[in-house]
Motif scaffolding. Structure first.
Motif, PDB file in Angstrom:
ATOM      1  N   GLY A 129     -70.652 -13.410 -17.558  1.00 17.57           N
ATOM      2  CA  GLY A 129     -70.663 -14.820 -16.837  1.00 17.57           C
ATOM      3  C   GLY A 129     -71.479 -14.463 -15.446  1.00 17.57           C
ATOM      4  O   GLY A 129     -71.495 -13.141 -14.969  1.00 17.57           O
ATOM      5  N   VAL A 130     -71.992 -15.267 -14.662  1.00 13.98           N
ATOM      6  CA  VAL A 130     -72.524 -14.911 -13.314  1.00 13.98           C
ATOM      7  C   VAL A 130     -72.240 -16.108 -12.386  1.00 13.98           C
ATOM      8  O   VAL A 130     -72.038 -17.069 -12.523  1.00 13.98           O
ATOM      9  CB  VAL A 130     -74.105 -15.054 -13.742  1.00 13.98           C
ATOM     10  CG1 VAL A 130     -74.795 -14.842 -12.148  1.00 13.98           C
ATOM     11  CG2 VAL A 130     -74.682 -14.190 -14.731  1.00 13.98           C
ATOM     12  N   VAL A 131     -71.792 -15.435 -11.096  1.00 12.89           N
ATOM     13  CA  VAL A 131     -71.552 -16.126  -9.984  1.00 12.89           C
ATOM     14  C   VAL A 131     -72.575 -15.842  -9.124  1.00 12.89           C
ATOM     15  O   VAL A 131     -72.906 -14.658  -8.499  1.00 12.89           O
ATOM     16  CB  VAL A 131     -70.015 -15.723  -9.610  1.00 12.89           C
ATOM     17  CG1 VAL A 131     -69.668 -16.426  -8.211  1.00 12.89           C
ATOM     18  CG2 VAL A 131     -69.124 -16.190 -10.483  1.00 12.89           C
ATOM     19  N   LEU A 132     -72.856 -17.000  -8.199  1.00 18.32           N
ATOM     20  CA  LEU A 132     -73.685 -16.764  -7.050  1.00 18.32           C
ATOM     21  C   LEU A 132     -73.076 -17.161  -5.788  1.00 18.32           C
ATOM     22  O   LEU A 132     -72.506 -18.320  -5.810  1.00 18.32           O
ATOM     23  CB  LEU A 132     -75.141 -17.679  -7.254  1.00 18.32           C
ATOM     24  CG  LEU A 132     -76.102 -17.522  -6.197  1.00 18.32           C
ATOM     25  CD1 LEU A 132     -77.005 -16.272  -6.464  1.00 18.32           C
ATOM     26  CD2 LEU A 132     -77.338 -18.677  -6.655  1.00 18.32           C
ATOM     27  N   PHE A 133     -73.149 -16.373  -4.874  1.00 15.65           N
ATOM     28  CA  PHE A 133     -72.548 -16.748  -3.393  1.00 15.65           C
ATOM     29  C   PHE A 133     -73.678 -16.737  -2.459  1.00 15.65           C
ATOM     30  O   PHE A 133     -74.487 -15.875  -2.350  1.00 15.65           O
ATOM     31  CB  PHE A 133     -71.384 -15.941  -3.024  1.00 15.65           C
ATOM     32  CG  PHE A 133     -71.561 -14.496  -2.886  1.00 15.65           C
ATOM     33  CD1 PHE A 133     -71.864 -13.842  -1.442  1.00 15.65           C
ATOM     34  CD2 PHE A 133     -71.631 -13.592  -3.930  1.00 15.65           C
ATOM     35  CE1 PHE A 133     -72.206 -12.658  -1.337  1.00 15.65           C
ATOM     36  CE2 PHE A 133     -72.077 -12.478  -3.751  1.00 15.65           C
ATOM     37  CZ  PHE A 133     -72.105 -11.839  -2.313  1.00 15.65           C
ATOM     38  N   GLU A 134     -73.326 -17.344  -1.506  1.00 15.04           N
ATOM     39  CA  GLU A 134     -74.080 -17.473  -0.097  1.00 15.04           C
ATOM     40  C   GLU A 134     -73.031 -18.102   1.115  1.00 15.04           C
ATOM     41  O   GLU A 134     -72.068 -17.378   1.281  1.00 15.04           O
ATOM     42  CB  GLU A 134     -75.441 -18.297   0.082  1.00 15.04           C
ATOM     43  CG  GLU A 134     -75.476 -19.793  -0.595  1.00 15.04           C
ATOM     44  CD  GLU A 134     -76.800 -20.305  -0.488  1.00 15.04           C
ATOM     45  OE1 GLU A 134     -77.175 -20.416   0.644  1.00 15.04           O
ATOM     46  OE2 GLU A 134     -77.570 -20.673  -1.623  1.00 15.04           O
ATOM     47  N   THR A 135     -73.281 -19.348   1.580  1.00 18.23           N
ATOM     48  CA  THR A 135     -72.313 -19.758   2.459  1.00 18.23           C
ATOM     49  C   THR A 135     -71.122 -20.116   1.791  1.00 18.23           C
ATOM     50  O   THR A 135     -69.963 -19.714   2.206  1.00 18.23           O
ATOM     51  CB  THR A 135     -72.911 -21.176   2.928  1.00 18.23           C
ATOM     52  OG1 THR A 135     -73.899 -20.851   3.858  1.00 18.23           O
ATOM     53  CG2 THR A 135     -71.984 -21.611   4.377  1.00 18.23           C
ATOM     54  N   GLY A 167     -66.062 -12.572   0.026  1.00 18.24           N
ATOM     55  CA  GLY A 167     -64.789 -13.050  -0.539  1.00 18.24           C
ATOM     56  C   GLY A 167     -64.691 -14.197  -1.588  1.00 18.24           C
ATOM     57  O   GLY A 167     -64.078 -13.896  -2.576  1.00 18.24           O
ATOM     58  N   ASP A 168     -65.623 -15.075  -0.964  1.00 13.10           N
ATOM     59  CA  ASP A 168     -65.635 -16.375  -2.056  1.00 13.10           C
ATOM     60  C   ASP A 168     -66.109 -15.966  -3.529  1.00 13.10           C
ATOM     61  O   ASP A 168     -65.632 -16.453  -4.590  1.00 13.10           O
ATOM     62  CB  ASP A 168     -66.297 -17.438  -1.322  1.00 13.10           C
ATOM     63  CG  ASP A 168     -65.366 -18.131  -0.247  1.00 13.10           C
ATOM     64  OD1 ASP A 168     -64.501 -17.369   0.081  1.00 13.10           O
ATOM     65  OD2 ASP A 168     -65.787 -19.146   0.136  1.00 13.10           O
ATOM     66  N   GLY A 169     -66.949 -15.349  -3.285  1.00 18.15           N
ATOM     67  CA  GLY A 169     -67.835 -14.814  -4.731  1.00 18.15           C
ATOM     68  C   GLY A 169     -66.922 -13.992  -5.518  1.00 18.15           C
ATOM     69  O   GLY A 169     -66.933 -14.060  -6.525  1.00 18.15           O
ATOM     70  N   HIS A 195     -70.313  -9.934   5.520  1.00 24.14           N
ATOM     71  CA  HIS A 195     -69.339 -11.096   5.236  1.00 24.14           C
ATOM     72  C   HIS A 195     -69.174 -11.770   6.328  1.00 24.14           C
ATOM     73  O   HIS A 195     -68.558 -11.324   7.423  1.00 24.14           O
ATOM     74  CB  HIS A 195     -67.951 -10.640   4.655  1.00 24.14           C
ATOM     75  CG  HIS A 195     -67.059 -11.774   4.515  1.00 24.14           C
ATOM     76  ND1 HIS A 195     -66.833 -12.651   3.245  1.00 24.14           N
ATOM     77  CD2 HIS A 195     -66.123 -12.101   5.334  1.00 24.14           C
ATOM     78  CE1 HIS A 195     -66.093 -13.577   3.554  1.00 24.14           C
ATOM     79  NE2 HIS A 195     -65.540 -13.348   4.743  1.00 24.14           N
ATOM     80  N   ASN A 196     -69.696 -13.130   6.326  1.00 21.25           N
ATOM     81  CA  ASN A 196     -69.630 -14.050   7.577  1.00 21.25           C
ATOM     82  C   ASN A 196     -69.427 -15.290   7.220  1.00 21.25           C
ATOM     83  O   ASN A 196     -69.723 -16.208   8.237  1.00 21.25           O
ATOM     84  CB  ASN A 196     -70.959 -13.793   8.392  1.00 21.25           C
ATOM     85  CG  ASN A 196     -72.215 -14.042   7.581  1.00 21.25           C
ATOM     86  OD1 ASN A 196     -72.138 -14.579   6.489  1.00 21.25           O
ATOM     87  ND2 ASN A 196     -73.330 -13.461   8.066  1.00 21.25           N
ATOM     88  N   SER A 197     -68.995 -15.704   6.111  1.00 19.41           N
ATOM     89  CA  SER A 197     -68.696 -17.042   5.533  1.00 19.41           C
ATOM     90  C   SER A 197     -67.581 -17.176   4.684  1.00 19.41           C
ATOM     91  O   SER A 197     -67.355 -16.092   4.253  1.00 19.41           O
ATOM     92  CB  SER A 197     -69.875 -17.479   5.264  1.00 19.41           C
ATOM     93  OG  SER A 197     -69.896 -19.034   5.193  1.00 19.41           O
ATOM     94  N   GLY A 198     -67.166 -18.477   4.296  1.00 21.54           N
ATOM     95  CA  GLY A 198     -66.327 -18.533   3.189  1.00 21.54           C
ATOM     96  C   GLY A 198     -64.773 -18.923   3.719  1.00 21.54           C
ATOM     97  O   GLY A 198     -64.625 -18.356   4.879  1.00 21.54           O
ATOM     98  N   LEU A 199     -64.012 -18.875   2.486  1.00 27.18           N
ATOM     99  CA  LEU A 199     -62.688 -19.409   2.659  1.00 27.18           C
ATOM    100  C   LEU A 199     -61.670 -17.926   2.647  1.00 27.18           C
ATOM    101  O   LEU A 199     -60.602 -17.752   3.291  1.00 27.18           O
ATOM    102  CB  LEU A 199     -62.052 -20.424   1.968  1.00 27.18           C
ATOM    103  CG  LEU A 199     -62.687 -21.790   2.162  1.00 27.18           C
ATOM    104  CD1 LEU A 199     -62.226 -22.619   1.245  1.00 27.18           C
ATOM    105  CD2 LEU A 199     -62.555 -22.261   3.692  1.00 27.18           C
ATOM    106  N   VAL A 200     -62.310 -16.850   1.787  1.00 23.53           N
ATOM    107  CA  VAL A 200     -61.508 -16.023   1.588  1.00 23.53           C
ATOM    108  C   VAL A 200     -62.217 -14.799   1.989  1.00 23.53           C
ATOM    109  O   VAL A 200     -63.405 -14.301   1.770  1.00 23.53           O
ATOM    110  CB  VAL A 200     -61.543 -15.633  -0.268  1.00 23.53           C
ATOM    111  CG1 VAL A 200     -60.684 -14.618  -0.604  1.00 23.53           C
ATOM    112  CG2 VAL A 200     -61.059 -16.949  -0.858  1.00 23.53           C
ATOM    113  N   THR A 201     -61.465 -13.689   2.476  1.00 16.96           N
ATOM    114  CA  THR A 201     -61.985 -12.293   3.007  1.00 16.96           C
ATOM    115  C   THR A 201     -62.270 -11.592   1.853  1.00 16.96           C
ATOM    116  O   THR A 201     -61.585 -11.670   0.727  1.00 16.96           O
ATOM    117  CB  THR A 201     -60.878 -11.781   4.331  1.00 16.96           C
ATOM    118  OG1 THR A 201     -59.610 -11.680   3.420  1.00 16.96           O
ATOM    119  CG2 THR A 201     -60.525 -12.839   5.119  1.00 16.96           C
TER     120      THR A 201
END
Length: 314
Positions: A129-135, A167-169, A195-201
């Protein structure tokens, strides 16, 4: 060899006690025989052979007991785990810095190409499976053994303009690889930023991975020289920055490996090495049935010696 319940091996302390009791019993019995037997009868007996045959049943009982104790400790050996395959999650950075052109044609496109090569060569028993993260982070392809679906999803990935929510990704990737049971859980995390965004560190996501028994390999995408991105609102040049320390800590704490990529060639080599490691993932298999079976066979032999045609006289 490893043991699932190693404390059971303390039961071996019983064996010296049994040997002592057996010795005392035979000593007392020998004294009784000397009291009530004549010297003539004793001389007619082949003492050496009888002593040897006499103790065989007890020795076999000790062997049976030892095998049972080992079986209780659940002995395990390492076997190849390819038959079950792995749940493999690709967590890819799609932030603005991945548009840098130090990789041909860009970092993101080079990463997509390397991931495609990995998926093409990986075992058919693996779910990918694939997860993509940015903001933020989102699922591009859900966990599936069908490679074509995953490859089509990867080819549709577009360059983003957001920040970097590692962290989110990672936490979303952990959820994904944990969704199907009975397979080893592995994540490959690619990032070129901080890491400079998201809800999870990243620290929280790492702990989440550890709790779910997920191994995370991390790849830091960078270059020999600083890579210019754009000027900020004050006209100051902005460069792509790689947080190697965070990626190293994620890999170290989850039992994975960290790799540093400097160009598309080294990136492809990293994925080739990862693919080889995935094909040789190992797992422990119990062999206690071998010990139980051996104990039963020896016990039957012992019973035959005691009560069978060639039984030993007391």
């Amino acid at each position: 060899m490893e043991f699932g319940f190693i404390n059971a091996l303390f039961l071996f302390l019983i064996i010296p006690v049994l040997v002592f009791i057996y010795y005392k019993y035979n000593s007392n019995k020998k004294e009784s025989i000397l009291k009530f037997s004549t010297l003539k009868i004793i001389k007619q007996t082949n003492t050496k052979n009888n002593v040897f045959r006499k103790h065989i049943p007890f020795v076999l009982i000790l062997v049976v007991l030892s095998l049972i104790i080992i079986a209780l400790a659940n002995p395990q050996i390492v076997t190849m785990g390819n038959e079950k395959g792995v749940n493999l999650g690709i967590v890819l950075d799609g932030s603005e810095s991945m548009a840098a052109s130090d990789y041909e044609p860009t970092r993101l496109e080079a990463a997509k190409k390397a991931i495609t090569s990995l998926i093409t060569k990986t075992s058919k028993t693996n779910n990918i499976g694939v997860v993509l993260f940015e903001t933020g982070a989102g699922t591009i392809s859900y966990l599936t053994p069908v490679k074509e679906k995953t490859l089509n999803s990867i080819s549709s990935i577009q360059q983003g303009t957001g920040a970097t929510a590692i962290g989110d990704g990672l936490s979303l990737g952990v959820d994904m690889v944990s969704s199907i049971l009975d397979k080893k859980r592995v994540i490959i995390l690619l990032s070129d930023g901080i890491h400079n965004s998201g809800l999870v560190t990243p620290e929280q996501a790492t702990q989440y991975a550890v709790l779910n028994n997920v191994q995370v390999h991390t790849i830091g995408i960078g270059s020999e020289n600083p890579v210019y991105l754009r000027d900020d609102i004050y006209g100051e040049p902005q460069y792509a920055e790689l947080d190697e320390q965070t990626l190293q800590e994620i890999a170290s704490n989850t039992g994975g490996s960290y790799f540093k990529s400097l160009d598309e060639q080294t990136l492809n080599k990293i994925f080739l090495e990862l693919n080889t490691n995935l094909e040789y993932e190992t797992e422990l298999s119990t062999i206690r049935d071998w010990f139980i079976g051996s104990a039963i066979i020896i016990l039957l032999i012992d019973i035959y010696i005691i009560y069978g045609r060639f039984r030993i006289a007391a």
